[in-house]
Design a protein around this motif. Structure first.
Motif, short mmCIF file in Angstrom:
data_model
loop_
_atom_site.label_atom_id
_atom_site.label_comp_id
_atom_site.label_asym_id
_atom_site.label_seq_id
_atom_site.Cartn_x
_atom_site.Cartn_y
_atom_site.Cartn_z
N GLU A 139 28.84 31.20 -59.40
CA GLU A 139 28.86 29.84 -59.95
C GLU A 139 29.56 28.94 -58.95
OE1 GLU A 139 30.69 27.43 -63.77
OE2 GLU A 139 30.38 29.60 -63.94
N SER A 140 28.89 27.84 -58.64
CA SER A 140 29.48 26.84 -57.76
C SER A 140 29.65 25.55 -58.55
CB SER A 140 28.57 26.60 -56.55
OG SER A 140 27.40 25.91 -56.96
N PRO A 169 36.86 33.62 -55.41
CA PRO A 169 35.46 33.49 -54.99
C PRO A 169 35.28 32.61 -53.77
CG PRO A 169 35.85 32.27 -57.03
CD PRO A 169 37.08 33.07 -56.76
N GLU A 170 36.27 31.77 -53.48
CA GLU A 170 36.18 30.89 -52.31
C GLU A 170 36.15 31.67 -51.00
OE1 GLU A 170 40.56 31.38 -53.24
OE2 GLU A 170 38.78 30.98 -54.44
N LYS A 171 36.54 32.95 -51.04
CA LYS A 171 36.47 33.78 -49.82
C LYS A 171 35.04 33.88 -49.30
CE LYS A 171 40.64 36.53 -50.45
NZ LYS A 171 41.37 35.98 -49.33
N ASP A 206 25.64 33.01 -44.88
CA ASP A 206 26.30 31.74 -44.60
C ASP A 206 25.44 30.59 -45.11
OD1 ASP A 206 28.28 30.04 -43.44
OD2 ASP A 206 26.99 29.76 -41.70
N TYR A 207 24.13 30.70 -44.94
CA TYR A 207 23.22 29.66 -45.42
C TYR A 207 23.33 29.52 -46.95
CZ TYR A 207 18.93 27.19 -46.61
OH TYR A 207 18.03 26.29 -47.14
N ALA A 208 23.34 30.64 -47.66
CA ALA A 208 23.42 30.61 -49.13
C ALA A 208 24.71 29.92 -49.58
CB ALA A 208 23.35 32.02 -49.69
N GLN A 209 25.84 30.32 -49.00
CA GLN A 209 27.11 29.73 -49.47
C GLN A 209 27.17 28.24 -49.15
OE1 GLN A 209 29.99 28.46 -47.85
NE2 GLN A 209 29.15 28.73 -45.80
N SER A 210 26.57 27.82 -48.02
CA SER A 210 26.61 26.39 -47.68
C SER A 210 25.71 25.58 -48.62
CB SER A 210 26.24 26.15 -46.22
OG SER A 210 24.88 26.44 -46.00
N GLU A 211 24.58 26.16 -49.02
CA GLU A 211 23.69 25.48 -49.96
C GLU A 211 24.29 25.42 -51.37
OE1 GLU A 211 20.33 24.04 -49.42
OE2 GLU A 211 21.43 24.01 -47.52
N LEU A 212 25.01 26.46 -51.77
CA LEU A 212 25.61 26.49 -53.10
C LEU A 212 26.80 25.55 -53.22
CD1 LEU A 212 25.53 30.34 -53.68
CD2 LEU A 212 24.27 28.62 -55.00
N ASP A 223 31.02 24.83 -53.01
CA ASP A 223 32.25 25.57 -53.32
C ASP A 223 32.06 26.51 -54.50
OD1 ASP A 223 33.55 24.29 -51.27
OD2 ASP A 223 34.41 22.74 -52.55
N LEU A 224 32.24 27.81 -54.26
CA LEU A 224 32.10 28.79 -55.32
C LEU A 224 33.38 28.85 -56.15
CD1 LEU A 224 30.24 31.55 -53.30
CD2 LEU A 224 29.30 30.01 -55.00
N VAL A 225 33.18 28.87 -57.48
CA VAL A 225 34.33 28.87 -58.39
C VAL A 225 34.39 30.10 -59.28
CG1 VAL A 225 34.52 26.35 -58.42
CG2 VAL A 225 33.04 27.48 -60.09
N PHE A 226 33.30 30.89 -59.31
CA PHE A 226 33.28 32.08 -60.17
C PHE A 226 32.26 33.07 -59.63
CE2 PHE A 226 31.73 34.48 -63.89
CZ PHE A 226 32.93 35.01 -64.35
N VAL A 227 32.59 34.37 -59.71
CA VAL A 227 31.67 35.43 -59.31
C VAL A 227 31.63 36.45 -60.45
CG1 VAL A 227 31.21 37.25 -57.64
CG2 VAL A 227 32.26 35.14 -56.88
N ASN A 228 30.44 36.81 -60.87
CA ASN A 228 30.24 37.82 -61.91
C ASN A 228 29.58 39.03 -61.24
OD1 ASN A 228 30.03 39.09 -64.41
ND2 ASN A 228 28.08 38.10 -64.87
#
Length: 126
Positions: free
Chosen positions: A60-61, A87-89, A29-35, A37-42
């Motif tokens: 990628e955010s 990726p927003e999930k 949760d910490y990682a996603q909040s720091e990044l 809105d995520l727009v792409f996942v590889n």
């Protein structure tokens, strides 16, 4: 910051949950909040090897591209393909949005409990 007791955590902000020899890996949760809105996942492919503390994916955010590091060495047995289109999930529910499942694990880094991870994050914010 949400944490779950049924997972272990890394200093690079991944979580891992092991069940019957299958290791599920995702972003905290910490990682996603720091990044942001995520727009792409590889993600890697099924059958790809992963190595402890080496990048196996990137996200990628709107802010940046960040590597995702493996807390274990083993073989990717499953990829969460749903994240490729949504990726927003990861932002919406980071502990339900696993990235990969890894089997044949031969090594794992020193992982932190939820309590240890919280203390680690707080100590780095000062």
């Amino acid at each position: 910051m949400e944490l779950r007791e049924d997972r272990k955590y890394t200093k690079s902000h991944e979580w891992v949950r092991e069940e019957n020899g299958v290791f599920e890996i995702g972003l905290t949760d910490y990682a996603q909040s720091e990044l942001g809105d995520l727009v792409f996942v590889n993600l890697p492919q099924e059958g790809d090897p992963v190595t402890v503390e080496e990048a196996f994916a990137d996200v990628e955010s709107v802010k940046a591209v960040s590597d995702v590091y493996s807390p274990v060495s083993g073989t990717v047995s499953e990829v969460n393909e749903e994240l490729l289109d949504a990726p927003e999930k990861i932002n919406e529910s980071p502990y339900d949005a696993w990235l990969v499942r890894v089997t044949e694990v031969t090594e794992q880094e020193d992982l932190m409990t939820a309590e240890e991870y919280q203390a680690f994050v707080e100590s780095n914010q000062e």
